[in-house]
Design an enzyme around this catalytic site. Sequence first.
Site, PDB file in Angstrom:
ATOM      1  N   LYS A 211       0.854  -1.276  -0.046  1.00  0.00           N
ATOM      2  CA  LYS A 211       0.073  -0.019   0.127  1.00  0.00           C
ATOM      3  C   LYS A 211       0.866   1.164   0.180  1.00  0.00           C
ATOM      4  CE  LYS A 211      -1.781   3.012   2.839  1.00  0.00           C
ATOM      5  NZ  LYS A 211      -1.783   4.032   1.943  1.00  0.00           N
TER       6      LYS A 211
ATOM      7  N   GLY B 160       6.899   6.072   7.935  1.00  0.00           N
ATOM      8  CA  GLY B 160       5.953   7.341   7.820  1.00  0.00           C
ATOM      9  C   GLY B 160       5.964   7.911   9.194  1.00  0.00           C
ATOM     10  N   SER B 161       4.923   8.596   9.629  1.00  0.00           N
ATOM     11  CA  SER B 161       4.971   9.549  10.864  1.00  0.00           C
ATOM     12  C   SER B 161       4.895   8.791  12.001  1.00  0.00           C
ATOM     13  CB  SER B 161       3.797  10.378  10.668  1.00  0.00           C
ATOM     14  OG  SER B 161       2.445   9.507  11.037  1.00  0.00           O
TER      15      SER B 161
ATOM     16  N   GLY C 215       3.090   5.500  13.022  1.00  0.00           N
ATOM     17  CA  GLY C 215       3.812   4.426  13.469  1.00  0.00           C
ATOM     18  C   GLY C 215       3.435   3.615  14.896  1.00  0.00           C
TER      19      GLY C 215
ATOM     20  N   GLU D  68      10.356   2.656  10.387  1.00  0.00           N
ATOM     21  CA  GLU D  68      10.939   3.708  10.240  1.00  0.00           C
ATOM     22  C   GLU D  68      10.128   5.188  10.282  1.00  0.00           C
ATOM     23  OE1 GLU D  68      14.129   3.984  10.259  1.00  0.00           O
ATOM     24  OE2 GLU D  68      14.465   1.846  10.261  1.00  0.00           O
TER      25      GLU D  68
ATOM     26  N   CYS E  25      13.556  12.371   6.054  1.00  0.00           N
ATOM     27  CA  CYS E  25      13.454  12.146   7.311  1.00  0.00           C
ATOM     28  C   CYS E  25      15.155  12.142   7.835  1.00  0.00           C
ATOM     29  CB  CYS E  25      13.174  10.468   7.767  1.00  0.00           C
ATOM     30  SG  CYS E  25      14.047   9.295   6.750  1.00  0.00           S
TER      31      CYS E  25
ATOM     32  N   GLN F 118       0.944  20.111   3.449  1.00  0.00           N
ATOM     33  CA  GLN F 118       2.371  20.054   3.863  1.00  0.00           C
ATOM     34  C   GLN F 118       2.824  21.704   3.861  1.00  0.00           C
ATOM     35  OE1 GLN F 118       4.413  17.549   4.919  1.00  0.00           O
ATOM     36  NE2 GLN F 118       5.656  19.437   5.876  1.00  0.00           N
TER      37      GLN F 118
ATOM     38  N   GLU G 276       9.682  17.544  14.176  1.00  0.00           N
ATOM     39  CA  GLU G 276       9.813  17.296  12.899  1.00  0.00           C
ATOM     40  C   GLU G 276       8.826  18.370  12.091  1.00  0.00           C
ATOM     41  OE1 GLU G 276      11.385  13.752  10.097  1.00  0.00           O
ATOM     42  OE2 GLU G 276       9.313  13.368  11.024  1.00  0.00           O
TER      43      GLU G 276
END
Length: 479
Positions: free
Chosen positions: A173, A226-227, A231, A248, A282, A329, A381
Amino acid sequence: MMSIFQNYIDGRWASSDAATKNINPSNTDDIVGEYAHADKNQADAAIAAAVEASKSWRYSGIQQRFDILDTIGSEILARKDELGRLLAREEGKILPEATGEVVRAGQIFKFFAGEALRVQGEHLKSVRPGVEVEVTRGAVGVIGIITPWNFPIAIPAWKIAPALAYGNTVVFKPAELVPGSAWALSDIIARSGLPNGVFNLVMGSGREVGQAMLDDRRIDAVSFTGSVNTGGVVAASCSRRGAKYQLEMGGKNPLIVLADADIDNAVACALNGAYFSTGQRCTASSRLIVVAPVYDQFIEALKSKVENLIVGDALADGTQIGPVVDQRQLDQNIRYVDIGKEEGAELLCGGELLERETPGFYMTPALFTETSNKMQINREEIFGPVASVIKASDIDESISLANDTEFGLSAGICTTSLSAATKFKQECRAGMVMVNLPTAGVDYHVPFGGMKGSSYGSREQGRYAAEFYTTVKTAYVGA
């Protein structure tokens, strides 16, 4: 009417009732394509196909796996210009960076083609006379792969390739925002000779398709990038049912500049790490920790470079910084610029909306000075072209500041001192450390991953990928 790019389930392209428009962030009037939007039922069908295919694929020959992965890698590399253009058009990464990412994806498949031939085990003597011990690695089973929008072909490649190399089947996905590169990669995989059901593509929302994958007990392991918030959802869902998972997530990466550094190189490292790929990495250098003796000199040199960066259409010649990926964003980036000013940081340059010939999500790269590590802009972040400079007294305070974060993905130092570099490598709490190099930019044949809130589980890439995509079996054989 524009044709709809379909999902790929059990060896067939599958239509759906809904579709999503893929919009070019450099020109929002440009629709890259319409991509099928899978639902829970299609996710279920993809998982069922992967389960059935796993029964035979886990026992497939290593030469077959090599040939298939090598074929995929070769086609990606042969089409690098075409695929790079597609990636730049849908994600906003400038064309040279986009093409470089495509090349990396091809190299990853070829690397894991070789790894399929090198699956290692052990043959040992037992402590009991007349007994032999074999330790082997085998496929985990069905792998759910969920990827982000910022590296829409490289990150899928470094998850899908090892999964297939070690005999697993895949339900993939991609991020809703960038389905084009994922679809193009899936089309290449679909024509590579894989048996039906070994690889499946389901494009759709995380809330529906992603959660269906997380909750399904037939999926043996989930690899997610992802975020941090998502996560946590992945971890909770997989933990409840005892599935293996790999995360990650974010980074708030420091770059330390010491007094003995080559300032030109330090500025180049900061510029690359903080602003290239529009800061949407990242591993980006969002915290620039500079010791007092060279603080003013470094800021003056970096400000000059940042102000002269050319922001524009990702496909245009000469563009150095493309647009932000979407309006959401862009709004987040501008909100953090406002937060920084409210916190008392000095906005030295940038942080403004830009208009270009075509409507898009453009902003000027922002540089903050006079910041502290306690500020929100240095704790969270941002994931955009925004960097902050923090003053430190010496290497000890610099490393302390570098480690003072919930993240620990990548960190860098600029110095000509071997002892300082050694101290930094030993004491810095990050999974990847760079000396006189940007914090962003890694090789595909060595481990990728971080510490603390940045990563969980086995490392990605290189031989270390086997830790996640295989399971160890110990066999005892009596003479």
